[in-house]
Motif scaffolding. Structure first.
Motif, PDB file in Angstrom:
ATOM      1  N   THR A   9      47.500  10.391  34.729  1.00  0.00           N
ATOM      2  CA  THR A   9      46.222  10.155  34.059  1.00  0.00           C
ATOM      3  C   THR A   9      45.044  10.784  34.794  1.00  0.00           C
ATOM      4  O   THR A   9      44.816  10.522  35.975  1.00  0.00           O
ATOM      5  CB  THR A   9      45.971   8.643  33.903  1.00  0.00           C
ATOM      6  N   LEU A  10      44.310  11.617  34.066  1.00  0.00           N
ATOM      7  CA  LEU A  10      43.055  12.171  34.561  1.00  0.00           C
ATOM      8  C   LEU A  10      41.879  11.290  34.142  1.00  0.00           C
ATOM      9  O   LEU A  10      40.941  11.077  34.904  1.00  0.00           O
ATOM     10  CB  LEU A  10      42.841  13.589  34.020  1.00  0.00           C
ATOM     11  N   ARG A  11      41.923  10.819  32.903  1.00  0.00           N
ATOM     12  CA  ARG A  11      40.897   9.916  32.399  1.00  0.00           C
ATOM     13  C   ARG A  11      41.551   9.000  31.369  1.00  0.00           C
ATOM     14  O   ARG A  11      41.983   9.462  30.311  1.00  0.00           O
ATOM     15  CB  ARG A  11      39.741  10.691  31.784  1.00  0.00           C
ATOM     16  N   PHE A  34      51.137  25.695  37.679  1.00  0.00           N
ATOM     17  CA  PHE A  34      50.571  24.777  38.655  1.00  0.00           C
ATOM     18  C   PHE A  34      49.857  23.651  37.926  1.00  0.00           C
ATOM     19  O   PHE A  34      49.057  23.897  37.022  1.00  0.00           O
ATOM     20  CB  PHE A  34      49.564  25.497  39.558  1.00  0.00           C
ATOM     21  N   ILE A  35      50.174  22.425  38.305  1.00  0.00           N
ATOM     22  CA  ILE A  35      49.478  21.251  37.776  1.00  0.00           C
ATOM     23  C   ILE A  35      49.005  20.424  38.950  1.00  0.00           C
ATOM     24  O   ILE A  35      49.794  20.058  39.830  1.00  0.00           O
ATOM     25  CB  ILE A  35      50.392  20.411  36.857  1.00  0.00           C
ATOM     26  N   ASN A  36      47.702  20.173  38.961  1.00  0.00           N
ATOM     27  CA  ASN A  36      47.099  19.427  40.064  1.00  0.00           C
ATOM     28  C   ASN A  36      47.381  20.094  41.408  1.00  0.00           C
ATOM     29  O   ASN A  36      47.568  19.431  42.428  1.00  0.00           O
ATOM     30  CB  ASN A  36      47.606  17.982  40.067  1.00  0.00           C
ATOM     31  N   GLY A  37      47.426  21.424  41.382  1.00  0.00           N
ATOM     32  CA  GLY A  37      47.621  22.181  42.613  1.00  0.00           C
ATOM     33  C   GLY A  37      49.043  22.252  43.107  1.00  0.00           C
ATOM     34  O   GLY A  37      49.296  22.773  44.196  1.00  0.00           O
ATOM     35  N   ILE A  87      51.377  24.551  28.821  1.00  0.00           N
ATOM     36  CA  ILE A  87      50.461  23.427  28.616  1.00  0.00           C
ATOM     37  C   ILE A  87      50.469  22.556  29.866  1.00  0.00           C
ATOM     38  O   ILE A  87      51.510  22.048  30.279  1.00  0.00           O
ATOM     39  CB  ILE A  87      50.871  22.614  27.377  1.00  0.00           C
ATOM     40  N   THR A  88      49.299  22.394  30.450  1.00  0.00           N
ATOM     41  CA  THR A  88      49.183  21.634  31.692  1.00  0.00           C
ATOM     42  C   THR A  88      48.543  20.275  31.496  1.00  0.00           C
ATOM     43  O   THR A  88      48.767  19.366  32.282  1.00  0.00           O
ATOM     44  CB  THR A  88      48.372  22.417  32.736  1.00  0.00           C
ATOM     45  N   GLU A  89      47.715  20.128  30.446  1.00  0.00           N
ATOM     46  CA  GLU A  89      47.073  18.845  30.181  1.00  0.00           C
ATOM     47  C   GLU A  89      47.007  18.600  28.679  1.00  0.00           C
ATOM     48  O   GLU A  89      46.988  19.548  27.885  1.00  0.00           O
ATOM     49  CB  GLU A  89      45.663  18.764  30.784  1.00  0.00           C
ATOM     50  N   SER A 135      43.866   9.214  25.851  1.00  0.00           N
ATOM     51  CA  SER A 135      43.902   9.385  27.306  1.00  0.00           C
ATOM     52  C   SER A 135      44.155  10.843  27.673  1.00  0.00           C
ATOM     53  O   SER A 135      45.020  11.494  27.088  1.00  0.00           O
ATOM     54  CB  SER A 135      44.985   8.506  27.927  1.00  0.00           C
ATOM     55  N   LEU A 136      43.397  11.323  28.643  1.00  0.00           N
ATOM     56  CA  LEU A 136      43.561  12.685  29.146  1.00  0.00           C
ATOM     57  C   LEU A 136      44.602  12.670  30.259  1.00  0.00           C
ATOM     58  O   LEU A 136      44.442  11.958  31.258  1.00  0.00           O
ATOM     59  CB  LEU A 136      42.223  13.213  29.659  1.00  0.00           C
ATOM     60  N   LEU A 137      45.661  13.475  30.092  1.00  0.00           N
ATOM     61  CA  LEU A 137      46.804  13.427  31.007  1.00  0.00           C
ATOM     62  C   LEU A 137      47.162  14.802  31.536  1.00  0.00           C
ATOM     63  O   LEU A 137      47.089  15.800  30.814  1.00  0.00           O
ATOM     64  CB  LEU A 137      48.044  12.869  30.290  1.00  0.00           C
ATOM     65  N   ASN A 138      47.542  14.852  32.798  1.00  0.00           N
ATOM     66  CA  ASN A 138      48.283  15.992  33.325  1.00  0.00           C
ATOM     67  C   ASN A 138      49.737  15.848  32.903  1.00  0.00           C
ATOM     68  O   ASN A 138      50.249  14.721  32.828  1.00  0.00           O
ATOM     69  CB  ASN A 138      48.216  16.024  34.856  1.00  0.00           C
ATOM     70  N   LEU A 139      50.414  16.964  32.686  1.00  0.00           N
ATOM     71  CA  LEU A 139      51.824  16.895  32.286  1.00  0.00           C
ATOM     72  C   LEU A 139      52.749  16.970  33.492  1.00  0.00           C
ATOM     73  O   LEU A 139      53.741  17.694  33.499  1.00  0.00           O
ATOM     74  CB  LEU A 139      52.155  17.999  31.280  1.00  0.00           C
TER      75      LEU A 139
END
Length: 482
Positions: free
Chosen positions: A217-219, A459-462, A178-180, A204-208
């Motif tokens: 936070t993505l959004r 990979f999260i956020n590259g 799970i990445t987000e 809230s949409l989050l990266n982990l």
């Protein structure tokens, strides 16, 4: 008003007593000061010790994160882009946090860090769209729970402000691919029982991964969470662990009152939006609750409506249609009974765990597992969610169970990746492996819907993200036990 002699040490100026240069009062003040300094030093040492013990070591980033390569090449894997046919022996290039390219026979940049993925499979990162990850740690310890606020209408509450980036649950969820996630306030799950506000706040949409909740936070505001009132004369009281019975007339009156109050609040938000847009700012008194609802009534922010029974789903759909709200149904235990209505209104559904029992004793025992295929066959977009924290790690297993009961495999994969992104309007960033999208990617040693499959790289956020977590730490600790 306190006297001068009674003033606590450190508050304001110290007044010297008038009856002697070195009086008993002065000696008392000096002793109090020394005691305060000693106590402060001891407290500081204790706090530092607790911080060392209690702070989890895995934030998903390392202290040298800024110096890590920003170009990666995942090479030799079978790539499931979910935007087309799988790519055999393919390459995924990642640059500056985004997917640069995905395909076969790509040129690998000289500065790229190559991940040898021969025999492995690559998928978009998994997305849990209803969870309390980061908002709660230990459900039985109230001080670690920040899921909801007091009051029945809290549209101005934003979940990301309460997210704990050091939560031990985050690392465990990452290890399952799970990445987000969508951190949803006020939604009660398996490990967070009790009541919930009608408007719980903004999900809230989050990266982990990230050192702070802002970095994750993505959004900040991805959806407004509504807990639809239910007409239930019998309910379970989590505080007393008992079943309560109430007269139907009393429950119905309470339901009508809540629905009326909800509609009235939305109407006020429309009037407030008009006043802000067309009136003079100095003549409009700012109202944070109404201000937060402006994107909702304008149809820009989706409403995540938690409803389970067929009656509640019908009532919530009717209400949202009348109010012109962009509705996403969450939970939907009996969505199969109103699938024609959901299809007609084009309402997507985020389903809860398939590993559960039917909510009525007369329903087929396998209804939670067959419902996803029924809804998908009816043309209703579906996604899977954990609706809790500790079992977020089982998201892919929930989808796998639905495949065993008729849901197409490709649709199950989309239900834990792309579909939720589409529902929230972020499919231009997430959900598939395509150039320009955020590089949230999971690399496995097999089918992720199989329970035996392991995540090899994430990979999260590259960024190549650690898979270590509290569970692996405990495994290694007790594995070395003599």
């Amino acid at each position: 008003m306190r006297s001068r002699e009674a003033r606590p040490v450190g508050e304001g100026l110290q007044i010297l007593p008038t009856f002697g240069a070195v009086s008993a009062a002065m000696r008392s003040i000096s002793a109090t000061r020394r005691l305060a300094h000693i106590s402060a030093a001891i407290l500081l040492v204790m706090i530092c010790g607790i911080a060392v013990i209690a702070t989890p070591p895995h934030s998903g980033l390392t202290a040298s994160a800024d110096s890590e390569p920003i170009v990666y090449a995942i090479q030799g894997a079978k790539i499931f882009t979910l935007a087309g046919a799988p790519i055999e022996n393919g390459i995924v290039l990642i640059r500056d946090g985004k997917i640069a390219a995905a395909g076969a026979n790509l040129n690998v940049p000289a500065d790229a860090k190559v991940i040898d993925a021969q025999g492995l499979e690559v998928y978009p990162g998994f997305f849990d769209p209803v969870t309390q990850t980061g908002l709660t740690e230990i459900s039985a310890v109230r001080a670690t729970n920040d899921i909801s606020e007091l009051g029945d209408f809290n549209p101005d509450i934003v979940a990301m402000t309460a997210v704990n980036p050091e939560s031990a649950h985050i690392g465990v969820s990452r290890a399952s691919g799970i990445t987000e996630v969508l951190a949803t306030p006020g939604v009660r799950g398996f490990d967070t029982g009790g009541g919930a506000p009608t408007i719980a706040g903004q999900a809230s949409l989050l990266n982990l991964a990230g050192w702070t909740n802002e970095q994750m936070t993505l959004r900040a505001s991805a959806a407004m969470v509504f807990n639809w009132p239910s007409v239930e004369s019998r309910n379970y009281d989590y505080e007393s662990s008992s079943l309560n019975e109430r007269p139907y007339s009393e429950v119905k009156a309470e339901y009508d009152k809540k629905v009326y109050a909800l509609g009235d609040l939305l109407d006020r938000a429309r009037h407030y939006a008009q006043a802000v847009e067309k009136g003079s700012p100095q003549n409009v008194e700012r109202d944070l609750k109404l201000e937060a609802l402006i994107p909702v009534v304008a149809g820009k922010l989706p409403v995540l409506v938690v409803a389970q029974s067929a009656r509640d789903i019908r009532n919530s759909v009717e209400f949202c249609s009348k109010q012109n709200l962009k509705m996403i149904l969450a939970g939907g235990t009996e969505a199969w009974r109103v699938k024609d209505l959901l299809k007609q209104k084009n309402i997507p559904v985020i389903l809860g765990p398939t590993m559960s029992v039917p909510n009525e004793e007369d329903y087929p025992y396998d209804k939670p597992m067959t419902q996803p295929s029924e809804l998908a066959a009816a043309g209703i977009p579906i996604a899977f969610a954990s609706f809790d924290t500790s079992f977020s790690r089982r998201l892919s297993q929930q989808a796998g169970n639905a495949v065993a009961y008729g849901l197409p495999h490709d649709e199950a994969l989309r239900a834990i990746t792309l579909n939720a992104a589409k529902m929230l309007g972020v499919d231009d960033q997430l959900g598939t492996i395509e150039a320009g999208k955020l590089a949230n990617i999971v690399v496995t040693d097999g089918d992720p819907l199989e329970i035996r499959t392991q995540v090899r790289y994430l990979f999260i956020n590259g960024r190549l993200t650690s898979l270590e977590n509290r569970q692996t730490d405990l495994y290694e600790k007790y594995r070395k036990r003599p």
